[in-house]
Write a protein that holds these residues in place. Structure first.
Motif, PDB file in Angstrom:
ATOM      1  N   THR A  93     -11.986 -12.448 -44.730  1.00  0.00           N
ATOM      2  CA  THR A  93     -13.996 -12.686 -44.706  1.00  0.00           C
ATOM      3  C   THR A  93     -14.382 -12.647 -45.173  1.00  0.00           C
ATOM      4  O   THR A  93     -15.889 -12.985 -44.890  1.00  0.00           O
ATOM      5  N   LYS A  94     -14.078 -12.745 -47.011  1.00  0.00           N
ATOM      6  CA  LYS A  94     -15.074 -13.119 -47.586  1.00  0.00           C
ATOM      7  C   LYS A  94     -15.186 -13.977 -48.561  1.00  0.00           C
ATOM      8  O   LYS A  94     -16.078 -14.340 -49.460  1.00  0.00           O
ATOM      9  N   ARG A  95     -14.132 -14.389 -48.095  1.00  0.00           N
ATOM     10  CA  ARG A  95     -13.267 -16.380 -48.983  1.00  0.00           C
ATOM     11  C   ARG A  95     -13.019 -16.968 -48.150  1.00  0.00           C
ATOM     12  O   ARG A  95     -12.243 -16.729 -46.563  1.00  0.00           O
ATOM     13  N   PRO A  96     -13.183 -18.604 -48.535  1.00  0.00           N
ATOM     14  CA  PRO A  96     -12.018 -19.458 -47.873  1.00  0.00           C
ATOM     15  C   PRO A  96     -10.920 -19.282 -47.332  1.00  0.00           C
ATOM     16  O   PRO A  96     -10.351 -18.298 -47.811  1.00  0.00           O
ATOM     17  N   PRO A  97     -10.374 -19.494 -46.531  1.00  0.00           N
ATOM     18  CA  PRO A  97      -9.134 -19.154 -45.652  1.00  0.00           C
ATOM     19  C   PRO A  97      -7.560 -20.223 -46.502  1.00  0.00           C
ATOM     20  O   PRO A  97      -8.531 -20.520 -47.782  1.00  0.00           O
ATOM     21  N   PRO A  98      -6.986 -18.552 -46.618  1.00  0.00           N
ATOM     22  CA  PRO A  98      -6.222 -19.826 -47.886  1.00  0.00           C
ATOM     23  C   PRO A  98      -4.758 -20.638 -47.395  1.00  0.00           C
ATOM     24  O   PRO A  98      -5.254 -21.531 -46.657  1.00  0.00           O
ATOM     25  N   LEU A  99      -4.666 -22.151 -48.160  1.00  0.00           N
ATOM     26  CA  LEU A  99      -4.470 -23.121 -48.087  1.00  0.00           C
ATOM     27  C   LEU A  99      -2.894 -23.120 -48.620  1.00  0.00           C
ATOM     28  O   LEU A  99      -2.250 -23.890 -47.466  1.00  0.00           O
ATOM     29  N   SER A 100      -2.322 -21.995 -48.750  1.00  0.00           N
ATOM     30  CA  SER A 100      -0.408 -22.168 -49.111  1.00  0.00           C
ATOM     31  C   SER A 100      -0.203 -21.964 -48.289  1.00  0.00           C
ATOM     32  O   SER A 100      -0.538 -20.461 -47.714  1.00  0.00           O
ATOM     33  N   LYS A 140      14.002 -22.366 -37.031  1.00  0.00           N
ATOM     34  CA  LYS A 140      14.549 -21.194 -38.460  1.00  0.00           C
ATOM     35  C   LYS A 140      14.158 -21.879 -39.426  1.00  0.00           C
ATOM     36  O   LYS A 140      15.058 -21.776 -40.462  1.00  0.00           O
ATOM     37  N   THR A 141      14.197 -23.477 -39.461  1.00  0.00           N
ATOM     38  CA  THR A 141      13.752 -24.175 -40.795  1.00  0.00           C
ATOM     39  C   THR A 141      11.942 -23.771 -41.322  1.00  0.00           C
ATOM     40  O   THR A 141      11.200 -23.713 -40.682  1.00  0.00           O
ATOM     41  N   THR A 142      12.197 -23.360 -42.507  1.00  0.00           N
ATOM     42  CA  THR A 142      10.561 -22.974 -43.080  1.00  0.00           C
ATOM     43  C   THR A 142      10.596 -24.025 -44.152  1.00  0.00           C
ATOM     44  O   THR A 142      11.221 -24.776 -44.710  1.00  0.00           O
ATOM     45  N   THR A 143       9.656 -24.977 -44.162  1.00  0.00           N
ATOM     46  CA  THR A 143       8.515 -24.966 -45.267  1.00  0.00           C
ATOM     47  C   THR A 143       7.249 -24.388 -45.885  1.00  0.00           C
ATOM     48  O   THR A 143       7.115 -23.953 -44.671  1.00  0.00           O
ATOM     49  N   ALA A 144       7.330 -24.739 -47.270  1.00  0.00           N
ATOM     50  CA  ALA A 144       6.267 -24.078 -47.698  1.00  0.00           C
ATOM     51  C   ALA A 144       5.150 -25.428 -47.600  1.00  0.00           C
ATOM     52  O   ALA A 144       5.344 -26.853 -48.163  1.00  0.00           O
ATOM     53  N   LEU A 145       4.059 -25.566 -47.735  1.00  0.00           N
ATOM     54  CA  LEU A 145       2.894 -26.196 -47.352  1.00  0.00           C
ATOM     55  C   LEU A 145       1.419 -25.656 -47.892  1.00  0.00           C
ATOM     56  O   LEU A 145       1.464 -24.696 -47.927  1.00  0.00           O
ATOM     57  N   THR A 146       0.898 -26.799 -48.748  1.00  0.00           N
ATOM     58  CA  THR A 146      -0.408 -26.333 -49.709  1.00  0.00           C
ATOM     59  C   THR A 146      -1.388 -27.632 -48.319  1.00  0.00           C
ATOM     60  O   THR A 146      -0.839 -28.236 -48.644  1.00  0.00           O
ATOM     61  N   LEU A 147      -1.843 -27.062 -47.625  1.00  0.00           N
ATOM     62  CA  LEU A 147      -3.061 -28.103 -47.404  1.00  0.00           C
ATOM     63  C   LEU A 147      -4.393 -28.880 -48.908  1.00  0.00           C
ATOM     64  O   LEU A 147      -4.792 -27.597 -49.411  1.00  0.00           O
ATOM     65  N   ASP A 148      -4.485 -29.616 -48.058  1.00  0.00           N
ATOM     66  CA  ASP A 148      -6.407 -30.002 -49.148  1.00  0.00           C
ATOM     67  C   ASP A 148      -6.690 -28.966 -48.424  1.00  0.00           C
ATOM     68  O   ASP A 148      -7.730 -29.458 -46.945  1.00  0.00           O
ATOM     69  N   ARG A 149      -8.340 -29.087 -48.736  1.00  0.00           N
ATOM     70  CA  ARG A 149      -9.333 -28.209 -48.671  1.00  0.00           C
ATOM     71  C   ARG A 149      -9.981 -28.906 -47.606  1.00  0.00           C
ATOM     72  O   ARG A 149     -10.788 -28.660 -46.327  1.00  0.00           O
ATOM     73  N   LYS A 150     -10.269 -29.721 -48.116  1.00  0.00           N
ATOM     74  CA  LYS A 150     -11.035 -31.256 -47.767  1.00  0.00           C
ATOM     75  C   LYS A 150     -10.548 -31.664 -46.036  1.00  0.00           C
ATOM     76  O   LYS A 150     -10.790 -31.585 -44.770  1.00  0.00           O
ATOM     77  N   LYS A 151      -9.474 -31.411 -46.331  1.00  0.00           N
ATOM     78  CA  LYS A 151      -9.064 -32.032 -44.622  1.00  0.00           C
ATOM     79  C   LYS A 151      -8.370 -30.916 -43.892  1.00  0.00           C
ATOM     80  O   LYS A 151      -9.171 -30.964 -42.636  1.00  0.00           O
ATOM     81  N   ALA A 152      -8.665 -30.015 -44.098  1.00  0.00           N
ATOM     82  CA  ALA A 152      -8.458 -28.457 -43.490  1.00  0.00           C
ATOM     83  C   ALA A 152      -9.621 -28.135 -42.741  1.00  0.00           C
ATOM     84  O   ALA A 152      -9.801 -27.531 -41.986  1.00  0.00           O
ATOM     85  N   ASP A 153     -10.467 -28.566 -43.443  1.00  0.00           N
ATOM     86  CA  ASP A 153     -12.477 -27.956 -42.936  1.00  0.00           C
ATOM     87  C   ASP A 153     -12.541 -29.264 -42.717  1.00  0.00           C
ATOM     88  O   ASP A 153     -12.889 -28.596 -41.066  1.00  0.00           O
TER      89      ASP A 153
END
Length: 71
Positions: free
Chosen positions: A29-36, A44-57
């Protein structure tokens, strides 16, 4: 439409699992949402993702519920 399980991982020092969850909630509630994220699909296939902040926003600012076919 497919279903995915999306998980964020944060290491938090706490005395109980409930306190750890509450501390995470407080942080979110105090900071921007996580990106990872870790995303698991129906097979059941797992993928690690890191979002681009600008595109996510930009994505978050649009109401995607109006027409899910446009995602």
């Amino acid at each position: 439409m497919h279903k995915f399980t999306v998980t964020i991982t944060e290491e938090i020092a706490a005395d109980t699992p409930e306190e750890a969850a509450l501390l995470l909630y407080q942080e979110l509630t105090k900071r921007p949402p996580p990106l990872s994220y870790s995303v698991t699909d129906e097979a059941k296939t797992t993928t690690a993702l890191t979002l681009d902040r600008k595109k996510a926003d930009e994505f978050a600012s649009v109401d995607h519920t109006a027409d899910p076919g446009n995602w």
